[in-house]
Design a protein around this motif. Structure first.
Motif, mmCIF file in Angstrom:
data_model
loop_
_atom_site.group_PDB
_atom_site.id
_atom_site.type_symbol
_atom_site.label_atom_id
_atom_site.label_comp_id
_atom_site.label_asym_id
_atom_site.label_seq_id
_atom_site.Cartn_x
_atom_site.Cartn_y
_atom_site.Cartn_z
ATOM 1 N N THR A 1 3.345 -0.023 -5.371
ATOM 2 C CA THR A 1 2.547 1.098 -5.483
ATOM 3 C C THR A 1 1.361 0.839 -6.127
ATOM 4 O O THR A 1 0.050 1.324 -5.781
ATOM 5 C CB THR A 1 3.305 2.433 -6.246
ATOM 6 O OG1 THR A 1 3.707 1.925 -7.526
ATOM 7 C CG2 THR A 1 4.492 2.766 -5.485
ATOM 8 N N LEU A 2 1.315 0.168 -7.180
ATOM 9 C CA LEU A 2 0.265 -0.084 -7.832
ATOM 10 C C LEU A 2 -0.785 -1.331 -7.160
ATOM 11 O O LEU A 2 -1.813 -1.136 -7.056
ATOM 12 C CB LEU A 2 0.534 -0.926 -9.293
ATOM 13 C CG LEU A 2 1.171 0.139 -10.482
ATOM 14 C CD1 LEU A 2 1.616 -0.885 -11.520
ATOM 15 C CD2 LEU A 2 0.434 1.262 -10.779
ATOM 16 N N MET A 3 -0.099 -1.920 -6.379
ATOM 17 C CA MET A 3 -0.967 -2.975 -5.621
ATOM 18 C C MET A 3 -1.629 -2.287 -4.387
ATOM 19 O O MET A 3 -2.822 -2.421 -4.411
ATOM 20 C CB MET A 3 0.140 -3.977 -4.927
ATOM 21 C CG MET A 3 -0.482 -5.053 -4.028
ATOM 22 S SD MET A 3 0.719 -6.105 -3.231
ATOM 23 C CE MET A 3 1.595 -5.076 -1.913
ATOM 24 N N TYR A 4 -0.985 -1.192 -3.759
ATOM 25 C CA TYR A 4 -1.543 -0.603 -2.789
ATOM 26 C C TYR A 4 -2.670 0.311 -3.282
ATOM 27 O O TYR A 4 -3.658 0.654 -2.791
ATOM 28 C CB TYR A 4 -0.741 0.199 -1.938
ATOM 29 C CG TYR A 4 0.307 -0.847 -1.107
ATOM 30 C CD1 TYR A 4 -0.146 -1.609 -0.257
ATOM 31 C CD2 TYR A 4 1.929 -0.606 -1.087
ATOM 32 C CE1 TYR A 4 0.499 -2.281 0.418
ATOM 33 C CE2 TYR A 4 2.274 -1.009 -0.159
ATOM 34 C CZ TYR A 4 1.775 -2.134 0.725
ATOM 35 O OH TYR A 4 2.706 -2.752 1.359
ATOM 36 N N LYS A 5 -2.462 0.927 -4.430
ATOM 37 C CA LYS A 5 -3.537 1.721 -5.216
ATOM 38 C C LYS A 5 -4.847 0.792 -5.393
ATOM 39 O O LYS A 5 -5.907 1.516 -5.087
ATOM 40 C CB LYS A 5 -2.946 2.395 -6.413
ATOM 41 C CG LYS A 5 -3.713 3.262 -7.062
ATOM 42 C CD LYS A 5 -3.980 4.608 -6.310
ATOM 43 C CE LYS A 5 -4.896 5.616 -7.122
ATOM 44 N NZ LYS A 5 -5.219 6.727 -6.337
ATOM 45 N N GLY A 6 -4.649 -0.244 -5.764
ATOM 46 C CA GLY A 6 -5.822 -1.083 -6.262
ATOM 47 C C GLY A 6 -6.530 -1.662 -5.116
ATOM 48 O O GLY A 6 -7.760 -1.886 -5.007
ATOM 49 N N MET A 7 -5.937 -1.597 -3.825
ATOM 50 C CA MET A 7 -6.432 -2.077 -2.573
ATOM 51 C C MET A 7 -6.813 -0.844 -1.581
ATOM 52 O O MET A 7 -7.353 -1.130 -0.343
ATOM 53 C CB MET A 7 -5.057 -2.873 -1.872
ATOM 54 C CG MET A 7 -4.729 -4.089 -2.351
ATOM 55 S SD MET A 7 -3.908 -5.215 -1.605
ATOM 56 C CE MET A 7 -4.694 -5.680 -0.284
ATOM 57 N N GLY A 8 -6.995 0.345 -2.373
ATOM 58 C CA GLY A 8 -7.608 1.408 -1.478
ATOM 59 C C GLY A 8 -6.762 2.090 -0.700
ATOM 60 O O GLY A 8 -7.443 3.251 0.010
ATOM 61 N N VAL A 9 -5.527 2.028 -0.711
ATOM 62 C CA VAL A 9 -4.554 3.197 0.144
ATOM 63 C C VAL A 9 -4.428 4.307 -0.438
ATOM 64 O O VAL A 9 -4.190 4.480 -1.669
ATOM 65 C CB VAL A 9 -3.340 2.246 0.388
ATOM 66 C CG1 VAL A 9 -2.305 3.251 1.197
ATOM 67 C CG2 VAL A 9 -3.383 1.022 1.023
ATOM 68 N N SER A 10 -4.465 5.217 0.249
ATOM 69 C CA SER A 10 -4.307 6.940 -0.244
ATOM 70 C C SER A 10 -2.842 7.001 -0.885
ATOM 71 O O SER A 10 -1.946 6.430 -0.408
ATOM 72 C CB SER A 10 -4.567 7.800 0.855
ATOM 73 O OG SER A 10 -3.175 7.812 1.931
ATOM 74 N N ASP A 11 -2.889 8.100 -1.858
ATOM 75 C CA ASP A 11 -1.584 8.183 -2.439
ATOM 76 C C ASP A 11 -0.711 8.839 -1.479
ATOM 77 O O ASP A 11 0.551 8.534 -1.878
ATOM 78 C CB ASP A 11 -1.641 9.408 -3.654
ATOM 79 C CG ASP A 11 -2.552 8.700 -4.954
ATOM 80 O OD1 ASP A 11 -2.952 7.469 -4.749
ATOM 81 O OD2 ASP A 11 -3.034 9.674 -5.492
ATOM 82 N N TRP B 1 5.474 5.635 2.534
ATOM 83 C CA TRP B 1 6.024 4.580 2.906
ATOM 84 C C TRP B 1 6.966 3.732 1.990
ATOM 85 O O TRP B 1 7.899 3.174 2.218
ATOM 86 C CB TRP B 1 4.947 3.667 3.599
ATOM 87 C CG TRP B 1 4.516 4.374 4.751
ATOM 88 C CD1 TRP B 1 3.153 4.970 4.845
ATOM 89 C CD2 TRP B 1 5.258 4.369 6.046
ATOM 90 N NE1 TRP B 1 3.334 5.508 6.361
ATOM 91 C CE2 TRP B 1 4.374 4.965 7.003
ATOM 92 C CE3 TRP B 1 6.213 3.765 6.405
ATOM 93 C CZ2 TRP B 1 4.768 5.162 8.169
ATOM 94 C CZ3 TRP B 1 6.795 4.001 7.804
ATOM 95 C CH2 TRP B 1 5.956 4.706 8.628
ATOM 96 N N THR B 2 6.544 3.857 0.704
ATOM 97 C CA THR B 2 7.404 3.024 -0.508
ATOM 98 C C THR B 2 8.665 3.831 -0.679
ATOM 99 O O THR B 2 9.292 3.213 -1.304
ATOM 100 C CB THR B 2 6.207 2.861 -1.616
ATOM 101 O OG1 THR B 2 5.855 4.027 -2.252
ATOM 102 C CG2 THR B 2 4.958 1.804 -1.303
ATOM 103 N N SER B 3 8.560 4.994 -0.505
ATOM 104 C CA SER B 3 9.865 5.712 -0.517
ATOM 105 C C SER B 3 10.598 5.573 0.639
ATOM 106 O O SER B 3 12.024 5.411 0.330
ATOM 107 C CB SER B 3 9.592 7.339 -0.641
ATOM 108 O OG SER B 3 8.964 7.706 -1.859
#
Length: 425
Positions: A35-45, A51-53
């Motif tokens: 979740t931290l990786m995707y957040k840093g890469m600009g994916v929306s919350d 998807w991670t759930s």
């Protein structure tokens, strides 16, 4: 035959810690680190949360395919196979991060890792139960939980901190690529290590069965589970044991961070991370290990109620923190230390109960997977409701409500019947 006998005599200290470290790593990476990786890469919350759930479902659904693992090959085979597969998949995630459609591709790869990780859990627990005696299981159960959570500390603490360092030098994508490769290498190395070290009970199911025969045996495994003595009481027990925790686990971080005007404690992310990642983690490890020796000395039946009491003690601490809202960081930290110690000390009782009272029988590995899947459901359902209850009541009354939720758990633990003796005669 001599090789098998020699292998089964490998000391548990050589494989229990590494086996459960390998179990914890993919679960924590998928559940928190990504979740931290995707957040840093600009994916929306919204996309991250959904998807991670969704990809975490295999850990709840694993009882559906656990019987097939007892029909083909050995437990050791599946442990080594899934560790190697998980390592390769993490390496593929690393290389996919540079693709234009990286999110869709990496989510698909992470879904494969989730399936592999859930399968690994089944085989790893099956190895633990089949190789060790009841007395040995009680002795090493604390180390099992401790190293599972050391994987959590390594991932959410060490690897995330390392990612932050790499981002400053290489950029976001390159940094997370390195982290995913490191995780992949760790899993492959563990797979190679367990190929040589992990013991096996030498049991291998008869191969060459037709699909019809396999499905018939699958149905037989399910039916045998629900024919077990006291099974409906046991199902209620494993659901209620963690019922209060299911409400609290999602709310506590929000309570710690919320402003004091909103009945929170107003801590920063750095303060929360310090308390959870150092003192809380150490308290969990100590609690898990002490509980293992405590049960080994007194027996599970004599220890179970006191374990449940300690497990629910942190909810009293959080209620007091919510009512008085202290500003002292050491005082708040003592509540978090109590939470982690209580969780580590009390959770091993439930784990050992499922291994020794619910799982035993012809389909031990599968039936333990059934029990753990039901346990996960028991945590998930109150967790889904916790936000609405907290918003409706406010933090102060929410934690008082949670205290009432501990009563059914303590009552059902006091009266829980035992089908099997604590120690092998």
């Amino acid at each position: 035959m001599n090789n098998i006998e020699k292998n089964t005599k490998v000391s548990p200290v050589a494989w229990v810690p590494t086996l459960y470290f390998a179990m914890g790593m993919p679960f924590v990476v998928l559940n928190m680190v990504c979740t931290l990786m995707y957040k840093g890469m600009g994916v929306s919350d919204t996309q991250i949360a959904f998807w991670t759930s969704l990809i975490m479902f295999p850990w709840t659904l694993k009882p559906l395919w656990s019987p097939f693992l007892e029909m083909y090959k050995t437990k050791k085979f599946f442990v080594v196979l899934t560790q190697m597969l998980t390592g390769v998949m993490f390496a593929l995630v690393a290389f996919a991060l540079h693709l234009p459609n990286f999110f869709a591709v990496t989510i698909a790869l992470l879904a494969v890792i989730a399936l592999s990780g859930a399968t690994h859990d089944i085989a790893a627990d099956g190895t633990y139960m089949s190789v060790l005696s009841n007395e040995e299981q009680a002795k090493w159960i604390g180390w099992q939980g401790a190293f599972y959570n050391i994987a959590k500390i390594a991932a959410t603490g060490g690897l995330v901190y390392l990612a932050g360092t790499f981002i400053k030098h290489f950029g976001v994508t390159q940094a997370w690529m390195i982290i995913m490769l490191i995780i992949g290498i760790i899993m492959v190395v563990l797979g190679c290590y367990h190929f040589f070290i992990l013991p096996t009970d030498g049991k291998k199911a008869v191969e060459g069965k037709t699909l019809k025969e396999s499905l018939a045996e699958l149905w037989s495994v399910f039916a045998d589970f629900f024919r077990k003595k006291h099974i409906w009481y046991y199902i209620a027990f494993i659901i209620l044991y963690r019922f209060a925790e299911g409400f609290v686990m999602k709310i506590v971080p929000l309570f710690l961070k919320a402003p004091r005007a909103q009945q929170g404690l107003g801590l920063s992310e750095q303060e929360i991370g310090l308390l959870y990642g150092t003192f809380g983690a150490a308290a969990f490890v100590v609690g898990s290990i002490l509980a293992g020796y405590y049960i080994a000395r007194r027996g599970l039946q004599k220890s179970l109620f006191s374990l449940a009491l300690v497990f629910n003690l942190p909810f009293v601490a959080y209620t007091l923190l919510a009512l008085y809202q202290p500003q002292s960081l050491p005082l708040i930290g003592s509540g978090i230390v109590l939470e982690y110690f209580g969780y580590g000390f009390g959770f091993v009782g439930l784990t050992l109960f499922m291994m020794q009272q619910i799982a035993p029988g012809a389909h031990q590995m599968s039936h333990y997977a059934f029990a753990s899947g039901i346990m996960n459901l028991g945590v998930m359902l109150p967790g889904m409701m916790s936000g609405a209850v907290s918003d409706a009541l406010g933090y102060r009354h929410f934690f008082v409500f949670v205290l009432f939720c501990t009563i059914p758990a303590l009552l059902i633990t006091w009266f829980v019947p035992f089908t099997y003796p604590d120690k092998k005669q």
